[in-house]
Enzyme design. Structure first.
Site, PDB file in Angstrom:
ATOM      1  N   SER A 177       0.861  -1.172   0.000  1.00  0.00           N
ATOM      2  CA  SER A 177       0.000   0.000   0.000  1.00  0.00           C
ATOM      3  C   SER A 177       0.906   1.233   0.000  1.00  0.00           C
ATOM      4  CB  SER A 177      -0.929  -0.035   1.224  1.00  0.00           C
ATOM      5  OG  SER A 177      -1.744   1.115   1.273  1.00  0.00           O
TER       6      SER A 177
ATOM      7  N   TYR B 144      -4.806   8.354  -6.472  1.00  0.00           N
ATOM      8  CA  TYR B 144      -3.843   7.379  -5.960  1.00  0.00           C
ATOM      9  C   TYR B 144      -4.227   6.960  -4.540  1.00  0.00           C
ATOM     10  CZ  TYR B 144       0.552   5.448  -4.204  1.00  0.00           C
ATOM     11  OH  TYR B 144       1.504   4.642  -3.627  1.00  0.00           O
TER      12      TYR B 144
ATOM     13  N   LYS C  57      -5.201   3.222  -2.811  1.00  0.00           N
ATOM     14  CA  LYS C  57      -4.517   2.641  -1.657  1.00  0.00           C
ATOM     15  C   LYS C  57      -5.452   2.492  -0.453  1.00  0.00           C
ATOM     16  CE  LYS C  57      -0.651   1.966  -3.723  1.00  0.00           C
ATOM     17  NZ  LYS C  57      -0.254   0.572  -4.052  1.00  0.00           N
TER      18      LYS C  57
END
Length: 281
Positions: free
Chosen positions: A137, A151, A155
């Site tokens: 992650s 992004y 994650k």
């Protein structure tokens, strides 16, 4: 070859943390199926490691390739003990600037590629009642900043998925670790970074500033990929591996500050929070 030697299957090994993980696992005597979209980029991993390494072509966004690579690794090594879902990249854009095609491509790699590989490897792990899934992650899976919202969304998805997975597979003898690095000296903020061509002037002082500062870190990031890889292998080899593993001082500092902020907010709004329930009988 000792058949008890652990077998690692690692995605995204051409550069950065994936390459460092493959190198470190091999140096510790493990066997590794190292994958990349272009397996020619993995040629350096084969030197001196003989039959303990296989290099496989794999684009995690292609389900047929995922199935073929997992099948080949299991056929040649007999099993997969450790899956490392490392393939992924970043995308710079204010939320309003995000481009549909780029957003979907980002999720296809960072989330759905991870899901596809995990589902391909799990049947073998379940049959043996043993295995370890390591999902790479980011500190960005715990705290979010301007210009990297999409992004972070990928994650955060990895974090939630991994927590659920850990609860489901623990009774089956399978472990899960979420790795949360800060800025490491990889290509993430350089050649691997994508960004939106659409730029809105109103975000110049927020997302715009962060775009510039993120790109400027390339080549100067404080994190050492080889030290990070050693930490991950240490965790996998430990008797009680953590569900979460922060990597880098910045990750620790920012994550713990985030915890403090959350606690303060929850405490400050406690009365309002509790007022939402039906009154006690």
């Amino acid at each position: 070859m000792n058949d008890d030697t652990p077998v690692w299957f690692i995605t995204g090994c051409s550069t950065g943390l994936g390459h460092a993980l493959a190198t470190t696992a091999l140096d510790r005597g493990h066997r590794v199926a190292a994958t990349a979209r272009d397996p020619h980029a993995l040629a350096g991993l084969t030197a001196g490691h003989g039959d303990r390494v296989r290099t496989l072509a794999l684009d995690v966004t292609q389900p047929a390739q995922v199935a073929a690579a997992v099948k080949q690794a299991e056929a040649e090594f007999g099993r997969i003990d450790v899956l490392v879902n490392n393939a992924g990249y970043g995308y710079l854009a204010a939320v309003e600037e995000g481009e549909d095609e780029e957003i979907r491509a980002l999720f296809d790699t960072n989330v759905f590629g991870l899901v596809e590989t995990t589902r391909a490897v799990l049947p073998g792990m379940r049959a043996r009642r043993a295995g370890h899934i390591v999902n790479i992650s980011s500190l960005g899976g715990l705290a979010a900043f301007g210009a990297t919202g999409y992004y972070h969304a990928t994650k955060f998805a990895v974090e939630g998925l991994s927590e659920s997975l850990a609860a489901e597979v623990a009774p089956l003898g399978i472990k899960v670790t979420i790795v949360e690095p800060a800025a490491f000296r990889t290509n993430w903020s350089g050649p691997s970074m994508r960004q939106s061509a659409h730029v809105i002037d109103d975000y110049a002082d927020t997302a715009g500033v962060r775009r510039t500062s993120t790109l400027s870190t390339y080549g100067h990031q404080p994190g050492d990929p080889l030290r990070a890889a050693a930490a991950v292998v240490d965790a996998v080899e430990s008797a009680k591996p953590p569900l979460r593993l922060l990597l880098g001082k910045a990750a620790y500092d920012i994550a713990t500050a985030r915890l403090d902020t959350l606690r303060d907010t929850f405490d400050n709004w406690r009365d309002v929070t509790l007022s939402a329930d039906f009154p006690a009988a």
